[in-house]
Design a protein around this motif. Structure first.
Motif, mmCIF file in Angstrom:
data_model
loop_
_atom_site.group_PDB
_atom_site.id
_atom_site.type_symbol
_atom_site.label_atom_id
_atom_site.label_comp_id
_atom_site.label_asym_id
_atom_site.label_seq_id
_atom_site.Cartn_x
_atom_site.Cartn_y
_atom_site.Cartn_z
ATOM 1 N N PRO A 91 0.617 -1.102 0.045
ATOM 2 C CA PRO A 91 0.064 0.006 0.070
ATOM 3 C C PRO A 91 0.684 1.362 -0.114
ATOM 4 O O PRO A 91 1.957 1.434 0.675
ATOM 5 N N ARG A 92 0.392 2.281 -0.623
ATOM 6 C CA ARG A 92 1.292 3.460 -0.826
ATOM 7 C C ARG A 92 0.391 4.648 -0.344
ATOM 8 O O ARG A 92 -0.831 4.863 -0.783
ATOM 9 N N PRO A 93 0.807 5.371 0.779
ATOM 10 C CA PRO A 93 -0.160 6.412 1.349
ATOM 11 C C PRO A 93 -0.304 7.579 0.281
ATOM 12 O O PRO A 93 0.994 7.876 -0.545
ATOM 13 N N LEU A 112 -5.243 13.035 -4.561
ATOM 14 C CA LEU A 112 -5.980 11.698 -4.602
ATOM 15 C C LEU A 112 -5.240 10.755 -5.537
ATOM 16 O O LEU A 112 -4.927 11.181 -6.684
ATOM 17 N N HIS A 113 -5.148 9.446 -5.400
ATOM 18 C CA HIS A 113 -4.774 8.342 -6.333
ATOM 19 C C HIS A 113 -5.835 8.095 -7.464
ATOM 20 O O HIS A 113 -6.788 8.249 -7.002
ATOM 21 N N PRO A 114 -5.413 7.922 -8.831
ATOM 22 C CA PRO A 114 -6.556 7.569 -9.706
ATOM 23 C C PRO A 114 -7.424 6.477 -9.104
ATOM 24 O O PRO A 114 -6.931 5.520 -8.486
ATOM 25 N N ARG A 144 -11.285 18.992 -8.127
ATOM 26 C CA ARG A 144 -11.347 17.639 -8.458
ATOM 27 C C ARG A 144 -9.774 17.081 -8.168
ATOM 28 O O ARG A 144 -8.835 17.682 -8.526
ATOM 29 N N GLY A 145 -9.642 15.595 -7.635
ATOM 30 C CA GLY A 145 -8.341 15.070 -7.354
ATOM 31 C C GLY A 145 -7.732 15.671 -6.150
ATOM 32 O O GLY A 145 -6.499 15.246 -6.000
ATOM 33 N N GLN A 146 -8.125 16.654 -5.426
ATOM 34 C CA GLN A 146 -7.409 17.168 -4.156
ATOM 35 C C GLN A 146 -8.432 17.022 -2.968
ATOM 36 O O GLN A 146 -9.718 17.427 -3.306
ATOM 37 N N VAL A 147 -7.898 17.053 -1.895
ATOM 38 C CA VAL A 147 -8.741 17.113 -0.852
ATOM 39 C C VAL A 147 -7.805 18.183 0.123
ATOM 40 O O VAL A 147 -6.874 18.049 0.233
ATOM 41 N N ILE A 148 -8.559 18.748 0.801
ATOM 42 C CA ILE A 148 -7.864 19.902 1.726
ATOM 43 C C ILE A 148 -8.429 19.428 3.217
ATOM 44 O O ILE A 148 -9.373 19.212 3.561
#
Ligand SMILES: Nc1ncnc2c1ncn2[C@@H]1O[C@H](COP(=O)(O)OP(=O)(O)OP(=O)(O)O)[C@@H](O)[C@H]1O
Ligand SMILES: [Mg+2]
Length: 445
Positions: A91-93, A112-114, A144-148
């Protein structure tokens, strides 16, 4: 003693003082010595410590909460007695950005990972709070693709909100306290015309209304009150209020006058071909009117007689009409109550649906918080339920799908007396001669 030695000694004392603050601060407070929490404590000790804890726990936290994604086979031998079927994956964080410090905590960004969605991050917010020993973690995904992740280290709503005498930013916007990121809490009636304030007894509803009156009092706004609990709260602002109803019969008269006023304003707008009073030229625009109701349930209580049932129903209808028609005509409603649900009486849920701004103080039960916030955001319900008895004045504020924690400013008796001495706007009603009297209900003006 050489000056450089003094500087060194003072610096050493300062560093020892900062590092041991957690030890000496509660001891001084226990002895009644007022201790001021210096902001530099956060910058010097809090921020580096929290950032270090986040970075050192991120891999394990991500793994345990299902945020890590398996990318490549793991060819390591797992153990002599263990048989693994299938392909063992490593697993990769997710990649974490540099923790950017803010006034009250820090902010992190995660790519985010795909194939990932923000859902598991929302669910892991509680685990992050515990792992990082912080007050709260708020997860959002504006891009999109990002979490804050907004980390709040210590509760900024602890302690009373200081009084402010700053001028109102815009007409009908009231600075009533502080929100959790340290910014002023603005109730802007132009943006959200009607508000619902709920909470258990002694949770801070009337104090918030008082804070609202304090902020609106210097503005050219007519304030009308309905306080059927003996006018003990709104009665304090006596002279500044254009009208005050202290029982339901008076409330019916007052609300009927407000609905008449709305209709008169409609006629003016229609005649001039305008869709709201805000399109009228300033000198022709009627004075905005804010109707403040403390303890809504008192308007719906009946003793079983036909007259009281009729009166309660009339009140419900007039409130609903005010909410439905008032916004464009500069008539606003702010309603406070312990519980605002269908059990109160007819048309209460329809009225609640019109009140777009929601403020939920501490609630005794889940259902009460659910009534105020459930239709706006279920997460906010959980936060409102976690407000403790000691946090009087703390509330969850929800508007337009967003929510946040906030604390109102406590209005002193001296402030209330000062407001009571102010004059209300002259001739605020189109429908009534000056001086305003609410003859229909015999309302004390
Ligand atoms: N923002 C605040 N900061 C500090 N203390 C507060 C705050 N708001 C309220 N309090 C404290 O809580 C007490 C109760 O507040 P308040 O009368 O506004 O509650 P309430 O919800 O209107 O109660 P009730 O339903 O019984 O009318 C106040 O007397 C005050 O001591
Ligand atoms: Mg009250």
């Amino acid at each position: 003693m050489p000056a450089s030695l003094v500087v060194w000694i003072l610096s050493a004392l300062l560093i020892v003082g900062v590092l041991t603050q957690r030890w000496w601060e509660p001891r001084l407070e226990a002895r009644g010595v007022p201790v001021r929490r210096w902001p530099w404590h956060w910058w010097l000790v809090g921020y580096p410590g929290t950032a270090l804890r986040i970075v050192s726990t991120w891999r394990r936290l991500a793994y345990l909460n299902g945020l890590s994604v398996s990318m490549r086979p793991n060819n390591r031998v797992i153990g002599r007695d263990l048989v693994v079927q299938g392909t063992a994956l490593r697993p990769r964080p997710p990649r974490l950005s540099w923790p950017v410090p803010t006034k009250t905590g820090l902010t992190l960004r995660v790519q985010l990972h795909p194939g990932q969605t923000p859902g598991p991050y929302y669910a892991a917010a509680r685990a992050m709070e515990h792992a990082w020993r912080v007050h709260s973690v708020r997860v959002t995904s504006p891009r999109r693709g990002q979490v804050i992740m907004q980390v709040t280290a210590m509760d900024p709503l602890k302690g009373d909100v200081p009084a402010t005498r700053s001028p109102a930013p815009v007409l009908l916007a009231a600075d009533v306290g502080r929100i959790e990121d340290g910014e002023p809490w603005l109730i802007d009636l132009r943006r959200i015309p009607h508000w619902l304030v709920t909470g258990a007894t002694q949770s801070g509803k009337s104090s918030l209304l008082a804070s609202l009156v304090l902020a609106l009092a210097p503005q050219p706004v007519a304030l009308v009150g309905i306080d059927c609990k003996g006018a003990m709260e709104l009665g304090l602002f006596g002279g500044r209020l254009t009208g005050l109803a202290i029982n339901r019969t008076q409330a019916v008269g007052l609300l009927a006058s407000v609905v008449d006023e709305i209709q008169a304003r409609m006629t003016v707008c229609r005649a001039l071909g305008k869709r709201s009073i805000w399109e009228l030229p300033e000198h022709e625009r009627p004075v905005p009117l804010v109707v403040i109701v403390d303890e809504l349930a008192e308007l719906y209580l009946t003793d079983g007689s036909r007259e009281s049932r009729d009166e309660a129903e009339q009140c419900g209808t007039l409130l609903l009409r005010t909410a439905q028609l008032g916004a464009a005509l500069g008539v606003h409603l702010v309603i406070a109550g312990q519980r605002v649900g269908s059990d109160l009486g007819p048309r209460v849920t329809a009225l609640r649906a019109q009140l777009g701004g929601r403020v939920a103080h501490r609630a005794h039960d889940e259902a009460s918080a659910e009534m105020t916030l459930g239709d706006i955001n279920p997460d906010a319900v959980v936060t409102a339920q976690n407000i403790t008895e000691d946090e009087q004045g703390v509330a969850v504020v929800a508007m337009g799908g967003r929510w946040m924690r906030a604390r109102s400013r406590l209005v002193t008796t001296a402030d209330a007396a000062e407001i009571a001495g102010m004059d209300p706007p002259v001739n605020p009603f189109l429908t009534m001669p000056d001086p305003v009297t609410f003859e229909k209900g015999g309302v004390a003006a």
